[in-house]
Design a protein around this motif. Structure first.
Motif, PDB file in Angstrom:
ATOM      1  N   GLY A  40     -16.292 -24.192  -7.447  1.00  0.00           N
ATOM      2  CA  GLY A  40     -17.157 -24.959  -6.563  1.00  0.00           C
ATOM      3  C   GLY A  40     -17.504 -24.116  -5.349  1.00  0.00           C
ATOM      4  O   GLY A  40     -16.688 -23.325  -4.880  1.00  0.00           O
ATOM      5  N   GLU A  41     -18.725 -24.281  -4.832  1.00  0.00           N
ATOM      6  CA  GLU A  41     -19.171 -23.427  -3.731  1.00  0.00           C
ATOM      7  C   GLU A  41     -19.734 -24.274  -2.599  1.00  0.00           C
ATOM      8  O   GLU A  41     -20.403 -25.270  -2.826  1.00  0.00           O
ATOM      9  N   HIS A  42     -19.416 -23.881  -1.365  1.00  0.00           N
ATOM     10  CA  HIS A  42     -20.063 -24.444  -0.191  1.00  0.00           C
ATOM     11  C   HIS A  42     -20.210 -23.350   0.854  1.00  0.00           C
ATOM     12  O   HIS A  42     -19.459 -22.374   0.856  1.00  0.00           O
ATOM     13  N   ALA A  43     -21.200 -23.511   1.716  1.00  0.00           N
ATOM     14  CA  ALA A  43     -21.503 -22.486   2.723  1.00  0.00           C
ATOM     15  C   ALA A  43     -21.227 -23.014   4.117  1.00  0.00           C
ATOM     16  O   ALA A  43     -21.317 -24.212   4.385  1.00  0.00           O
ATOM     17  N   GLU A  44     -20.909 -22.082   4.983  1.00  0.00           N
ATOM     18  CA  GLU A  44     -20.620 -22.378   6.386  1.00  0.00           C
ATOM     19  C   GLU A  44     -21.406 -21.367   7.214  1.00  0.00           C
ATOM     20  O   GLU A  44     -21.239 -20.160   7.052  1.00  0.00           O
ATOM     21  N   SER A  50     -23.361 -15.983   7.301  1.00  0.00           N
ATOM     22  CA  SER A  50     -22.824 -17.188   6.675  1.00  0.00           C
ATOM     23  C   SER A  50     -21.651 -16.813   5.786  1.00  0.00           C
ATOM     24  O   SER A  50     -21.538 -15.677   5.321  1.00  0.00           O
ATOM     25  N   HIS A  52     -19.731 -18.039   2.353  1.00  0.00           N
ATOM     26  CA  HIS A  52     -19.823 -18.870   1.162  1.00  0.00           C
ATOM     27  C   HIS A  52     -18.440 -18.935   0.533  1.00  0.00           C
ATOM     28  O   HIS A  52     -17.879 -17.914   0.144  1.00  0.00           O
ATOM     29  N   HIS A  53     -17.891 -20.143   0.474  1.00  0.00           N
ATOM     30  CA  HIS A  53     -16.550 -20.367  -0.067  1.00  0.00           C
ATOM     31  C   HIS A  53     -16.692 -20.786  -1.531  1.00  0.00           C
ATOM     32  O   HIS A  53     -17.399 -21.748  -1.833  1.00  0.00           O
ATOM     33  N   THR A  55     -14.260 -21.982  -4.536  1.00  0.00           N
ATOM     34  CA  THR A  55     -12.897 -22.392  -4.874  1.00  0.00           C
ATOM     35  C   THR A  55     -12.757 -22.420  -6.394  1.00  0.00           C
ATOM     36  O   THR A  55     -13.473 -23.159  -7.082  1.00  0.00           O
ATOM     37  N   GLU A  61      -9.307 -19.079  -3.468  1.00  0.00           N
ATOM     38  CA  GLU A  61     -10.584 -19.158  -2.775  1.00  0.00           C
ATOM     39  C   GLU A  61     -11.147 -17.751  -2.594  1.00  0.00           C
ATOM     40  O   GLU A  61     -10.450 -16.844  -2.152  1.00  0.00           O
ATOM     41  N   ARG A  63     -14.273 -15.797  -0.658  1.00  0.00           N
ATOM     42  CA  ARG A  63     -15.250 -15.956   0.410  1.00  0.00           C
ATOM     43  C   ARG A  63     -16.196 -14.760   0.396  1.00  0.00           C
ATOM     44  O   ARG A  63     -15.746 -13.619   0.360  1.00  0.00           O
TER      45      ARG A  63
END
Length: 149
Positions: A40-44, A50, A52-53, A55, A61, A63
């Motif tokens: 699964g991916e999410h960005a900060e 930025s 991008h994590h 998991t 994890e 990054r």
């Protein structure tokens, strides 16, 4: 068997998949990495870059640090080793080379500082971590220490 030979053998064994988008590739490659790694991916968003994590199913994890549409750094931590051939891309061979020429200390640690790449890895049963970044691609005003494991 020498520890450096054991580490190189381990690197080649766990990273035998084909290379795609990775360190120094475009920021658009992050989604491809998430699909390839089945995570699964999410960005900060940070100031100037930025993170991008991704998991992975086993809890590790990864990054990916992106600025100017280029992945300038990667880091990983968790109970399982990620596919380093995938996330390091063209720099994977540098990891293998450095692992073969540096004596290992403690829990399979490697620290290499080159003009084209900074690489830190460590690991033992149930915990692996590391980071790699290209100094020339770190955005102005962003500390290299930003890429942490």
């Amino acid at each position: 068997m020498k520890l450096s030979t054991l580490l190189v053998s381990s690197l080649l064994t766990w990273s035998a998949s084909p290379c795609g988008a990775a360190l120094t590739e475009t920021g658009a490659s992050v989604a491809e990495d998430a699909r390839f790694l089945q995570g699964g991916e999410h960005a900060e968003q940070q100031l100037g870059y930025s993170v991008h994590h991704i998991t992975l199913a086993g809890g590790t994890e990864v990054r990916e640090f992106v600025a100017n549409n280029t992945v300038f750094g990667v880091a990983w931590s968790g109970p399982l080793k990620p596919d380093l051939r995938k996330i390091l891309g063209p720099h994977f061979n540098t990891l293998v080379f450095e692992a073969s020429r540096h004596p290992l200390a403690g829990h399979s640690q490697l620290h290499a500082v080159r003009t084209d790449l900074v690489l830190d890895t460590t690991g033992h049963a149930r915990y692996y971590a590391g980071r790699a970044f290209v100094p020339a691609l770190v955005p102005p005003g962003v500390a290299a220490a930003t890429v942490v494991h």
